[in-house]
Design a protein around this motif. Structure first.
Motif, mmCIF file in Angstrom:
data_model
loop_
_atom_site.group_PDB
_atom_site.id
_atom_site.type_symbol
_atom_site.label_atom_id
_atom_site.label_comp_id
_atom_site.label_asym_id
_atom_site.label_seq_id
_atom_site.Cartn_x
_atom_site.Cartn_y
_atom_site.Cartn_z
ATOM 1 N N UNK A 284 -4.021 -32.634 -9.877
ATOM 2 C CA UNK A 284 -4.920 -31.748 -10.623
ATOM 3 C C UNK A 284 -4.942 -32.179 -12.084
ATOM 4 N N UNK A 285 -5.923 -31.683 -12.810
ATOM 5 C CA UNK A 285 -6.088 -32.073 -14.221
ATOM 6 C C UNK A 285 -4.898 -31.657 -15.084
ATOM 7 N N UNK A 286 -4.234 -30.556 -14.719
ATOM 8 C CA UNK A 286 -3.087 -30.056 -15.497
ATOM 9 C C UNK A 286 -1.848 -30.922 -15.315
ATOM 10 N N UNK A 287 -1.865 -31.830 -14.350
ATOM 11 C CA UNK A 287 -0.708 -32.676 -14.085
ATOM 12 C C UNK A 287 0.043 -32.226 -12.847
ATOM 13 N N UNK A 288 1.298 -32.578 -12.797
ATOM 14 C CA UNK A 288 2.160 -32.282 -11.652
ATOM 15 C C UNK A 288 2.859 -30.947 -11.834
ATOM 16 N N UNK A 289 3.137 -30.276 -10.721
ATOM 17 C CA UNK A 289 3.961 -29.066 -10.699
ATOM 18 C C UNK A 289 5.235 -29.395 -9.927
ATOM 19 N N UNK A 290 6.258 -28.577 -10.096
ATOM 20 C CA UNK A 290 7.537 -28.810 -9.416
ATOM 21 C C UNK A 290 7.362 -28.862 -7.899
ATOM 22 N N UNK A 291 6.489 -28.021 -7.351
ATOM 23 C CA UNK A 291 6.284 -27.996 -5.900
ATOM 24 C C UNK A 291 5.716 -29.330 -5.396
ATOM 25 N N UNK A 292 4.980 -30.019 -6.252
ATOM 26 C CA UNK A 292 4.395 -31.293 -5.848
ATOM 27 C C UNK A 292 5.464 -32.339 -5.540
ATOM 28 N N UNK A 293 6.572 -32.293 -6.258
ATOM 29 C CA UNK A 293 7.637 -33.267 -6.020
ATOM 30 C C UNK A 293 8.240 -33.127 -4.628
ATOM 31 N N UNK A 294 8.240 -31.908 -4.086
ATOM 32 C CA UNK A 294 8.759 -31.700 -2.734
ATOM 33 C C UNK A 294 7.898 -32.395 -1.691
ATOM 34 N N UNK A 295 6.640 -32.622 -2.018
ATOM 35 C CA UNK A 295 5.714 -33.248 -1.079
ATOM 36 C C UNK A 295 5.379 -34.684 -1.491
ATOM 37 N N UNK A 296 6.290 -35.322 -2.198
ATOM 38 C CA UNK A 296 6.049 -36.665 -2.704
ATOM 39 C C UNK A 296 7.184 -37.604 -2.282
ATOM 40 N N UNK A 297 7.279 -37.919 -0.984
ATOM 41 C CA UNK A 297 8.408 -38.739 -0.518
ATOM 42 C C UNK A 297 8.374 -40.175 -1.034
#
Length: 75
Positions: A12-25
């Motif tokens: 998203x335009x705002x960047x990454x959120x902490x939850x995104x790291x959980x789905x980034x293997x």
């Protein structure tokens, strides 16, 4: 110059959120999230973390009343 892999583009335009790291293997093991940006470290910051832990321990032990400190050291 090499193009960035798709997984490195923020969702998203705002960047990454902490939850995104959980789905980034695909992310390297020592990936940090700072102000919506991914930061890649080659190794963990053991030296800095060790100094922080030592400093906190020294400060906390300085707050223990003398009688309690002597009892814990007898064990």
């Amino acid at each position: 110059m090499t193009a960035l892999p798709d997984w490195m583009r923020p969702p998203r335009a705002e960047g990454w959120f902490a939850e995104d790291l959980d789905r980034l293997p695909e992310a390297p093991r020592h990936t940090e999230l700072i102000d919506g940006a991914l930061v890649f470290r080659m190794s963990p910051q053991r030296s800095w973390q060790g100094r922080v832990v030592t400093g906190l321990t020294v400060q906390l032990m300085g707050q223990v009343p003398f009688r309690m400190a002597s009892k814990s050291s007898e064990k």
